[in-house]
Design an enzyme around this catalytic site. Structure first.
Site, PDB file in Angstrom:
ATOM      1  N   SER A  61      -4.560   0.513  13.547  1.00  0.00           N
ATOM      2  CA  SER A  61      -4.532  -0.731  14.326  1.00  0.00           C
ATOM      3  C   SER A  61      -5.594  -0.737  15.416  1.00  0.00           C
ATOM      4  O   SER A  61      -6.066   0.305  15.868  1.00  0.00           O
ATOM      5  CB  SER A  61      -3.156  -0.925  14.971  1.00  0.00           C
TER       6      SER A  61
HETATM    7  N1  SAH Z   1       0.690   3.026  13.053  1.00  0.00           N
HETATM    8  C1  SAH Z   1      -0.448   3.241  12.190  1.00  0.00           C
HETATM    9  C2  SAH Z   1      -0.954   1.920  11.625  1.00  0.00           C
HETATM   10  C3  SAH Z   1      -0.757   1.921  10.177  1.00  0.00           C
HETATM   11  S1  SAH Z   1      -0.992   0.404   9.325  1.00  0.00           S
HETATM   12  C4  SAH Z   1      -1.553   3.992  12.890  1.00  0.00           C
HETATM   13  O1  SAH Z   1      -1.441   4.255  14.086  1.00  0.00           O
HETATM   14  O2  SAH Z   1      -2.537   4.357  12.236  1.00  0.00           O
HETATM   15  C5  SAH Z   1       0.638   0.164   8.700  1.00  0.00           C
HETATM   16  C6  SAH Z   1       1.200   1.237   7.806  1.00  0.00           C
HETATM   17  O3  SAH Z   1       2.480   0.785   7.372  1.00  0.00           O
HETATM   18  C7  SAH Z   1       0.408   1.531   6.533  1.00  0.00           C
HETATM   19  O4  SAH Z   1       0.082   2.878   6.505  1.00  0.00           O
HETATM   20  C8  SAH Z   1       1.381   1.154   5.404  1.00  0.00           C
HETATM   21  O5  SAH Z   1       1.279   1.995   4.271  1.00  0.00           O
HETATM   22  C9  SAH Z   1       2.720   1.311   6.096  1.00  0.00           C
HETATM   23  N2  SAH Z   1       3.838   0.607   5.484  1.00  0.00           N
HETATM   24  C10 SAH Z   1       3.871  -0.611   4.900  1.00  0.00           C
HETATM   25  N3  SAH Z   1       5.116  -0.917   4.486  1.00  0.00           N
HETATM   26  C11 SAH Z   1       5.914   0.143   4.816  1.00  0.00           C
HETATM   27  C12 SAH Z   1       7.300   0.446   4.657  1.00  0.00           C
HETATM   28  N4  SAH Z   1       8.158  -0.408   4.075  1.00  0.00           N
HETATM   29  N5  SAH Z   1       7.752   1.620   5.112  1.00  0.00           N
HETATM   30  C13 SAH Z   1       6.916   2.518   5.714  1.00  0.00           C
HETATM   31  N6  SAH Z   1       5.600   2.291   5.888  1.00  0.00           N
HETATM   32  C14 SAH Z   1       5.094   1.117   5.453  1.00  0.00           C
END
Ligand code: SAH
Length: 222
Positions: A61
């Site tokens: 993000s």
């Molecule tokens: N917090 C992360 C941002 C990741 S983007 C950081 O600091 O880098 C959002 C993430 O949510 C992605 O990696 C995606 O694979 C995950 N995601 C999407 N749906 C999900 C679900 N149902 N359960 C767990 N993770 C999920």
């Protein structure tokens, strides 16, 4: 002082100018080396205020988004925090810097394993699980704070249930193109005759997140 440290301090100044006030958030973003969570080819953009690509079509993000969501949660040392969407592990590291006990769920194995390796090497002890985070993490509930870092069409019921009374959750809700950040507060129940918990909802401005894919999110398979 090395160049990354200088750039990190400049980024934190920028976030302050954009309205981030919580000192513990600003300090955490000053301490976590974002370049270590970014892929090699994008490292030079680590301290730009932009989201960057991760593997498996996901993104780390934008720093402002991380700061804004974390500020809304008012994280205190010792808070038990559930994160949905471990991704790179950067947000989890920020929460650890603030003294939280962090539980983070990621649905993509490759990302969770990479994050585990990085967080471990940096000494951030985060509880990680590979699963559909729309179901929360029942064995460790309730949580003081919940942060969902992917966009959902609805607020998953099981996440609401896993909040502590007085606890807070921040989650992007909307269609696939655009979401609004929603802050949920689970209220103390003053009337002993009412068993249903009460929630207060506050909506903030538009953000763009990758989709939350799962039972109570977007039901797409990929
Ligand atoms: N917090 C992360 C941002 C990741 S983007 C950081 O600091 O880098 C959002 C993430 O949510 C992605 O990696 C995606 O694979 C995950 N995601 C999407 N749906 C999900 C679900 N149902 N359960 C767990 N993770 C999920």
């Amino acid at each position: 002082m090395d160049l990354n440290t200088i750039h990190r301090k400049e980024l934190v100044k920028k976030l302050q100018n954009l309205g981030i006030k919580d000192r513990s958030v600003l300090i955490a973003l000053t301490n976590v080396k974002r370049e270590l969570f970014v892929k090699d080819e994008f490292k030079k953009y680590s301290y730009e205020n932009i989201a960057l690509p991760l593997n498996s079509n996901q993104t780390i993000s934008q720093p402002f988004t991380v700061a804004f969501m974390t500020e809304l949660l008012e994280v205190k040392p010792g808070d038990k925090v559930l994160e949905i969407g471990t991704g790179s592990g950067y947000q989890a590291a920020v929460l650890k810097e603030m003294g939280a006990d962090v539980y983070s769920v990621e649905r993509i194995k490759e990302l969770s394993e990479l994050a585990k390796d990085k967080l471990g090497k940096l000494g951030y002890r985060v509880h990680l699980k590979i699963d559909d985070g729309t179901k929360g993490w029942a064995e460790n509930a309730p949580f003081d704070k919940i942060i969902v870092t992917a966009g959902s069409p609805v607020i998953p019921k099981q996440l609401l249930e896993q909040m502590k009374t007085g606890g807070k959750m921040v989650i992007p809700v909307g269609d696939e193109a655009l979401q609004k950040l929603v802050l949920v507060i689970k209220l103390e129940n003053e009337d002993p005759n009412i068993k249903e918990p009460k929630y207060k909802f506050k909506t903030f401005k538009d953000f763009k997140f990758v989709p939350l894919i799962g039972e109570e999110g977007w039901r797409i398979s990929n």
